[in-house]
Motif scaffolding. Sequence first.
Motif, PDB file in Angstrom:
ATOM      1  N   ARG A  66      17.287  55.570   7.300  1.00 44.98           N
ATOM      2  CA  ARG A  66      18.392  54.628   7.485  1.00 44.98           C
ATOM      3  C   ARG A  66      19.724  55.301   7.158  1.00 44.98           C
ATOM      4  O   ARG A  66      19.876  55.932   6.110  1.00 44.98           O
ATOM      5  N   ALA A  80      25.615  52.831   5.059  1.00 44.87           N
ATOM      6  CA  ALA A  80      26.698  52.034   5.630  1.00 44.87           C
ATOM      7  C   ALA A  80      28.023  52.783   5.597  1.00 44.87           C
ATOM      8  O   ALA A  80      28.850  52.647   6.510  1.00 44.87           O
ATOM      9  N   LEU A 128      28.678  54.785   8.717  1.00 46.07           N
ATOM     10  CA  LEU A 128      29.138  54.007   9.867  1.00 46.07           C
ATOM     11  C   LEU A 128      30.643  53.755   9.762  1.00 46.07           C
ATOM     12  O   LEU A 128      31.383  53.919  10.745  1.00 46.07           O
ATOM     13  N   THR A 129      31.078  53.374   8.567  1.00 50.41           N
ATOM     14  CA  THR A 129      32.500  53.122   8.353  1.00 50.41           C
ATOM     15  C   THR A 129      33.319  54.392   8.585  1.00 50.41           C
ATOM     16  O   THR A 129      34.387  54.361   9.225  1.00 50.41           O
ATOM     17  N   GLN A 133      22.704  40.463  20.880  1.00 50.10           N
ATOM     18  CA  GLN A 133      23.539  39.580  20.053  1.00 50.10           C
ATOM     19  C   GLN A 133      23.843  38.279  20.771  1.00 50.10           C
ATOM     20  O   GLN A 133      23.812  37.200  20.169  1.00 50.10           O
ATOM     21  N   SER A 186      18.080  39.964  13.846  1.00 48.26           N
ATOM     22  CA  SER A 186      17.814  41.223  13.160  1.00 48.26           C
ATOM     23  C   SER A 186      17.625  42.309  14.200  1.00 48.26           C
ATOM     24  O   SER A 186      16.734  42.214  15.048  1.00 48.26           O
ATOM     25  N   ALA A 226      28.177  51.462  16.864  1.00 47.67           N
ATOM     26  CA  ALA A 226      27.408  50.475  16.099  1.00 47.67           C
ATOM     27  C   ALA A 226      28.312  49.699  15.142  1.00 47.67           C
ATOM     28  O   ALA A 226      28.210  48.472  15.020  1.00 47.67           O
ATOM     29  N   GLU A 227      29.210  50.410  14.486  1.00 47.87           N
ATOM     30  CA  GLU A 227      30.131  49.746  13.557  1.00 47.87           C
ATOM     31  C   GLU A 227      31.044  48.773  14.292  1.00 47.87           C
ATOM     32  O   GLU A 227      31.301  47.660  13.811  1.00 47.87           O
ATOM     33  N   GLY A 272      29.314  45.562  14.897  1.00 42.42           N
ATOM     34  CA  GLY A 272      28.829  44.824  13.740  1.00 42.42           C
ATOM     35  C   GLY A 272      27.377  45.087  13.411  1.00 42.42           C
ATOM     36  O   GLY A 272      26.752  44.315  12.673  1.00 42.42           O
ATOM     37  N   VAL A 273      26.827  46.184  13.921  1.00 43.36           N
ATOM     38  CA  VAL A 273      25.443  46.556  13.607  1.00 43.36           C
ATOM     39  C   VAL A 273      25.423  47.216  12.240  1.00 43.36           C
ATOM     40  O   VAL A 273      26.175  48.168  11.986  1.00 43.36           O
ATOM     41  N   THR A 274      24.577  46.749  11.358  1.00 47.41           N
ATOM     42  CA  THR A 274      24.526  47.288   9.996  1.00 47.41           C
ATOM     43  C   THR A 274      23.325  48.190   9.755  1.00 47.41           C
ATOM     44  O   THR A 274      23.284  48.893   8.746  1.00 47.41           O
ATOM     45  N   GLU A 275      22.347  48.169  10.669  1.00 51.20           N
ATOM     46  CA  GLU A 275      21.123  48.953  10.467  1.00 51.20           C
ATOM     47  C   GLU A 275      20.981  49.980  11.588  1.00 51.20           C
ATOM     48  O   GLU A 275      20.769  49.625  12.752  1.00 51.20           O
TER      49      GLU A 275
END
Length: 441
Positions: A66, A69, A72-73, A149, A155, A178-179, A182-185
């Motif tokens: 994984r 986060a 991604l930011t 989405q 999920s 992805a960021e 709004g994808v967090t995974e």
Amino acid sequence: MLSRTDLRGRVPSPAQLRAVLPRAEVDVDAVLHRVRPMVEAVAERGVDAVLEFTERFDGVRPASVRVPAAELTRALAELDPVVRAALEETISRTRLVHADQRRTDTTTQVVPGGTVTERWVPVARVGLYAPGGLAVYPSSVIMNVVPAQTAGVESLVVCSPPQADFDGLPHPTILAAAELLGVTEVWAVGGAQAVALLAHGGTDVDGAELAPVDLVTGPGNIYVTAAKRLLRGLIGIDSEAGPTEIAVLADATADPVHVAADLISQAEHDPLAASVLVTTSEELADAVDVELVRLVAATKHVERIRTALSGPQSGTVLVSDLDTGLKVVDAYAAEHLEIQTADASAVAARVRAAGAIFVGAHSPVSLGDYCAGSNHVLPTGGCARHSSGLSVQTFLRGIHVVDYSADALREVADKVVALADAEDLPAHGQAVTARFREATA
């Protein structure tokens, strides 16, 4: 550069067309024996097996599956503003188109007291694959994530191969996309091992759970496709994607520079990519050949493009008229079909088999790859004869809800019994009549 098939003066049957038209030969069965042990190893040993395969095939061992986060930011913060603006425009247009694909529940009153409702329920968890081989595809992140989405999937996880050049992380443009969405995974894993991990789940290096998914979508190479085939049933899949394809149906009004440029654009993807011109004009075919020689020489990926255009999967098909041309493109059922003819809209309306249709001189496939608003995850290998591209519908399940009162059931009970007896399944009928015996007892 393009081989020629001359069908002028004849109208082959669909079976004959399937035999003579150019087509990429992709034998998924030939690699199943290599992929099966990988899938089994991931099922047995989880992330340990995934990281071993990743190190072997991608030349890097990520610190974890994984992606943190913070990465991604950081990827979004460091993204070229011009690329960010293009991604944001693509996201906006893709959301606009896919919003109109939402389904609504419908209830039909069959008889007084008897209704059937079709409920549309999103898949609970999905895995979205973004390739990272010969090219990087942040656009594919958008094309997978937006319909999921929009469908209401709660999920989702994006998988993309780790890159040695980026310390075992997926390409930063993938992470930035992805960021933005709004994808967090996001998982740093690719190839067959990615599909296997999505199907079976596992425990990450730091002990965090990597939950399995219910559905995997997104294109990949032949090993990704083989893993999808092996795991279908345990997971749902969108399709078994093959090499990309473009077919152009053109007449003498088409601009040979446009046609050549569009054929090249898809050949750029992969040496196995298919570029097919179907035309009523031998003069256009000749002019396109001239332009191909000129334009290919000026491209960045010359050898890849030349290999694709000169391969058996690419070629020019000469036909006597547009009616025959339409039969040819319907038999071919291209992933991407361009119509570059006089009255292109009317001709396009007659097409019955294509993943997506691009109408006229100013609707190139490249527009659909990025900013048209349409989805670019489309059926290949002739599957457009029976299948659709990725959409909101891909991520929804239709569930019939049957609600009958006692009177409504009693009214049709004798019909149920008659059909049950006709099929020699008497217990089916007894399951109905038992309810009324109990009521009168």
